[in-house]
Design an enzyme around this catalytic site. Sequence first.
Site, mmCIF file in Angstrom:
data_model
loop_
_atom_site.group_PDB
_atom_site.id
_atom_site.type_symbol
_atom_site.label_atom_id
_atom_site.label_comp_id
_atom_site.label_asym_id
_atom_site.label_seq_id
_atom_site.Cartn_x
_atom_site.Cartn_y
_atom_site.Cartn_z
ATOM 1 C CG HIS A 14 29.999 43.346 41.580
ATOM 2 N ND1 HIS A 14 30.051 42.073 42.093
ATOM 3 C CD2 HIS A 14 30.811 43.335 40.481
ATOM 4 C CE1 HIS A 14 30.857 41.327 41.361
ATOM 5 N NE2 HIS A 14 31.338 42.062 40.370
ATOM 6 C CD GLU A 15 31.454 46.436 37.741
ATOM 7 O OE1 GLU A 15 32.645 46.722 37.530
ATOM 8 O OE2 GLU A 15 30.954 45.339 37.438
ATOM 9 C CG HIS B 79 35.639 44.447 40.435
ATOM 10 N ND1 HIS B 79 36.253 43.305 40.912
ATOM 11 C CD2 HIS B 79 34.449 44.035 39.909
ATOM 12 C CE1 HIS B 79 35.476 42.260 40.712
ATOM 13 N NE2 HIS B 79 34.375 42.674 40.104
#
Length: 423
Positions: free
Chosen positions: A18-19, A22
């Site tokens: 997920h990170e 970003h």
Amino acid sequence: MKGLLTFLIVFSVVVIFHEFGHFFFARRGGILVREFSIGMGPKIFGHQGKDGTAYTLRLLPIGGYVRMAGVGEDETEITRGMPVTLVLNEEGKVVKINTSSKVQLTNGIPVVTESFDLENELYYAGYVNNDETQLMRYEVLHDATIIEQDGTEVRIAPTDVQFQSAKLSRRMMTNFAGPMNNFILAILLFIVIAFMQGGVAVTDTNAIGAIQADSPAATAGLKEGDQIQTIDGVKISSWQELTTAILASPDQPLTLSVKRGAETFETTVTPETTTVEGQKTVRIGIQVPMATGFMAKIIGGFKQAIGNSLNIFQALGDLIVRPDLDKLGGPVAIFQMSSQAAQQGFATVLAFIAILSMNLGIINLFPFPALDGGKLVLNVIEGVRGKPMSVEKEGLLNLIGFGALMLLMILVTWNDIQRFFFH
């Protein structure tokens, strides 16, 4: 121990993926990612990359995070009167600011901080060697670094590389990229599982797959590929209808109308009650047919991901209509499910990671402050208004949202503890 290790791996893979979403799109959008961390807590290892990002490994193996310039609590803590060490280049400009007592720089100038601006004017002023008669002001390079108090070296964050300075479209893509990566991870894992299993189940058919030896189906003369047209005169068109009819008739003879090639015949089969992994079930010894082609496995992985996402939306809808903490699961529930998955094999662990990743992606898109969905809502509002919400208001909204999420997490975790350990 195996359950704990599985939990840490499952949770970390989902969060780090997920990170990374970003991180990747922030860099593509010209936003400085000051740190990409695997794990939380005290730093074990750190490396300053050429791209300006500090890559760190931290002590607690629980997830990870990205620090984007200008987002949240990103500022390095420097105060007036703080002793620092400045490293200058040949032109007398600051290339490094050391605020840490853990790192000693032999080629630096000791300075007691008087004033500084590392976002716009890019300068640092202070008293050299703690001599109040020597107030010096130095120009700071745009790509200078700061060694923070825990020893992590990160780039300074001038305004032009901060999150809010990027185009609205790039900020929206950066906010969306985390959940998007979770969806991608889930789809990839479901495809991998399809290849590991040799194919995907075909449930929209009345055909049957492999027949177990010495089973009621084998005794009745059924063969792989046979089509069950009716059971006791009731038309059968899908695997779901077939299994439902069998489960409803334990130890009762059923009359099957079977099509094999151009031939149609009738046979009788009696479902038997058996125990599998401590649970009673009814079976005749048939397996769901499998599609084994290359594209069938790819498409099957996509279908599996879509099916799981629809199940999540259905569960969320039920939760909204009938709120109940027992329908939610926190870290304790994830640990319990990780332990169970570990006992059932590698494919089950991969499936659990995929489902958890899909859950995280969908929940993060909720239009709630502090979640990625809430940030996207603010991006849309900015696009409509033509200007962003003030930093103070946005910070307050995120703080309220974060507080509400933490309260919910505490309630869910306590409920999990009560449910799993005291009931």
